[in-house]
Each structure stands twice: as structure tokens, then as C-alpha cells.
Write an enzyme that holds these catalytic residues in place. Structure first.
Site, PDB file in Angstrom:
ATOM      1  N   THR A 102       0.862  -1.178   0.000  1.00 19.73           N
ATOM      2  CA  THR A 102       0.000   0.000   0.000  1.00 19.73           C
ATOM      3  C   THR A 102       0.899   1.230   0.000  1.00 19.73           C
ATOM      4  OG1 THR A 102      -1.723  -1.174   1.231  1.00 19.73           O
ATOM      5  CG2 THR A 102      -1.848   1.230   1.191  1.00 19.73           C
ATOM      6  N   LYS A 147      -0.687   6.090   8.414  1.00 17.55           N
ATOM      7  CA  LYS A 147       0.009   6.367   7.153  1.00 17.55           C
ATOM      8  C   LYS A 147      -0.979   6.422   5.996  1.00 17.55           C
ATOM      9  CE  LYS A 147       1.582   3.044   4.880  1.00 17.55           C
ATOM     10  NZ  LYS A 147       1.173   2.149   3.752  1.00 17.55           N
ATOM     11  N   LYS A 191      -7.700   1.233  -1.914  1.00 16.50           N
ATOM     12  CA  LYS A 191      -7.166   0.710  -0.658  1.00 16.50           C
ATOM     13  C   LYS A 191      -7.086   1.813   0.400  1.00 16.50           C
ATOM     14  CE  LYS A 191      -5.260  -2.140   2.266  1.00 16.50           C
ATOM     15  NZ  LYS A 191      -3.938  -2.757   2.073  1.00 16.50           N
TER      16      LYS A 191
END
Length: 270
Positions: free
Chosen positions: A98, A239, A173
Site C-alpha cells: 500500500t 500512514k 485501498k
């Protein structure tokens, strides 16, 4: 469907999620080459037919399809810097990490100069999902390249969704993970409210699990003895919420996700 015996696969990033993904590929019969910084990461594959490359470049030269599941943008960029010059035209690089969507777009442009397709395909489901072969794969890339990669994805996935061009998988995502963070943050507030009102934790969680307020995020939050027990996951979600904010810029939705999630995620990482 393409014969899995002739797709030469490679995999880099043999952590808690990438390791089981690579094992599923090997067990499905794909010729598999591995590379890892830590030799002990390769020990788990001693009972498979997977081979070990001495370098990333050697792995790239031996593979038609390489999956990456390393931690961050810098790791993906470093690996691709060695892969792209050595992989043959017509091969493909799959980013299961990711990362920022722009990272995938930039690397796709570099790969295309050598006739290499780059697909971003982050996954959801963690190590247990990878082991069970039930991961969700969120895919961005050229339709033909995605179709060629799909049989490999099927070795570890229960659901494969093609969302658009390169970067679309990462965007989806980030949205998914921001929702997860928001659900956990709201669940933490709800559980704290229940405690303040004198409702026991166990019956409250049992009630919500079978009621309209249920969510996967609530179930995870309800299992935590304290938010700090989610420190590693909170770091990753923080994040991803940050990356979504960077992509959205001044859009109000970016501020909403940050406001909903920051107190919980900060507390969890203390």
C-alpha cells in the site's frame, strides 16, 4: 486460462502477509523465485519447489510476473530500480504494497519504456486471509495485463476487483483503510461511552455484533484490552489516512477522516 506451469513468477517481501501469498503461488504450481534481505525469511519455503535468487536483478531476469509486498514507497522504488532494467519486455511487476498512487504511476511510466506492465494490486485480509486464499485484491492497471495476472492472483485471493488504470487500486485501498480507521475510532468512542454509562463491555459488544451498529472495525476494537495494543496496525492506518489526505488535498472529506481518526490513532501509538 493461462497454464500456471509456464508463468515464471517471482516474489519479494516475505513478511506476515507476503510470505503466505508467495506460498500459495508455489502450492498452485507456479514456478517461483524468491529474494529476501534476511535469509531466515526463505527458510519457510524449504518444503516447496521455490528457488532463491542471489539478487533482485537475477530474480527479475528469471521472472515474467513479480509480486512486491514490501513496507513502503521507498522500498517499492528501490526494488523496482533493480527489477525494471532486468525484466523482459512483456513481463509485469505487481505492487501489492500500500503506497502513494503517484508512486505507482511514476514506476509504471519507467517500466513502460522497456515494455514492462506495472499493476498496482494492494490487498486486504492480512496474513490469515493470505494463508486461506481469501484475500481481496484491489487492482489498477491495463485491462490486458490485469487479465494475464488474474490467474496468479486467484492462487491467494477470494475477490479480485479491477478498479481502473494504474493507481486506482491504491486509491481504493486508501479509502478502505480510512474507513477501517474511522470505524475503529467510532467503536472506541462507543465502548468508552458504554463504560461511562455503566454498561458491561462483554454484553455491549455481543449486542453490537448482531445489531445495526456492527462493523469489522468494531469487532477489532472490541477485542483490544487497550488501544495501545493496536500500535502496529494504528501506525499503518495513520500512514494510509495521511496518504488519502495528500491525494484529496483540500477536499473536505480529507479533513473529516483526519478529524475522526487522529485522536484514536495517536492514542494507540503512544
Amino acid at each position: 486460462m493461462t497454464d500456471n506451469k509456464i508463468i515464471r513468477t517471482g516474489f519479494i517481501g516475505l513478511g506476515s502477509q507476503g510470505g503466505p501469498m508467495a506460498r500459495r503461488m508455489a502450492e498452485a504450481g507456479y514456478p517461483l523465485t524468491l529474494w529476501a534481505r534476511r535469509p531466515e525469511a526463505l527458510e519457510a519455503f524449504a518444503d516447496t519447489a521455490a528457488t532463491h535468487a542471489p539478487s533482485i536483478a537475477a530474480l527479475g531476469a528469471a521472472s515474467d510476473h513479480v509480486g512486491l509486498c514490501v513496507v513502503d514507497d521507498a522500498g517499492v522504488q528501490a526494488v523496482c530500480a533493480d527489477l525494471i532494467p532486468t525484466m523482459a519486455a512483456g513481463s509485469r511487476i505487481i505492487i501489492h504494497s500500500t503506497v502513494h498512487p503517484q508512486t505507482c504511476l511514476d514506476l509504471a511510466a519507467q517500466a513502460s519504456t522497456r515494455g514492462i506492465a506495472l499493476i498496482d494490486a494492494p490487498v486486504s485480509g492480512g496474513g490469515p486471509g493470505a494463508t486461506a486464499g481469501t484475500l481481496t485484491v484491489m487492482v489498477g492497471g491495463d485491462a490486458n495485463a490485469v487479465a494475464d495476472a488474474r490467474p496468479v492472483f486467484e492462487s491467494f485471493a477470494g475477490s479480485i476487483v479491477h478498479l481502473g488504470g494504474v493507481g486506482a487500486g491504491q486509491l481504493a485501498k486508501l479509502i478502505n483503510n480510512a474507513l477501517m480507521a474511522a470505524h475503529m475510532a467510532l467503536a472506541n468512542h462507543a465502548l468508552d461511552a458504554g463504560s461511562t454509562l455503566g454498561i458491561d463491555h462483554k454484553p455491549l459488544t455481543e449486542l453490537v455484533r448482531v445489531s445495526s451498529g456492527r462493523s469489522y472495525g468494531f469487532e477489532v476494537a472490541a477485542r483490544l484490552p487497550d488501544p495501545t495494543a493496536f500500535a502496529h496496525g494504528a501506525k499503518l492506518l495513520a500512514k494510509d489516512v495521511r496518504l488519502l489526505g495528500e491525494v484529496l488535498g483540500d477536499d473536505p472529506d480529507a479533513r473529516i477522516f483526519d478529524q475522526l481518526t487522529r485522536p484514536f490513532l495517536d492514542r494507540a501509538q503512544q
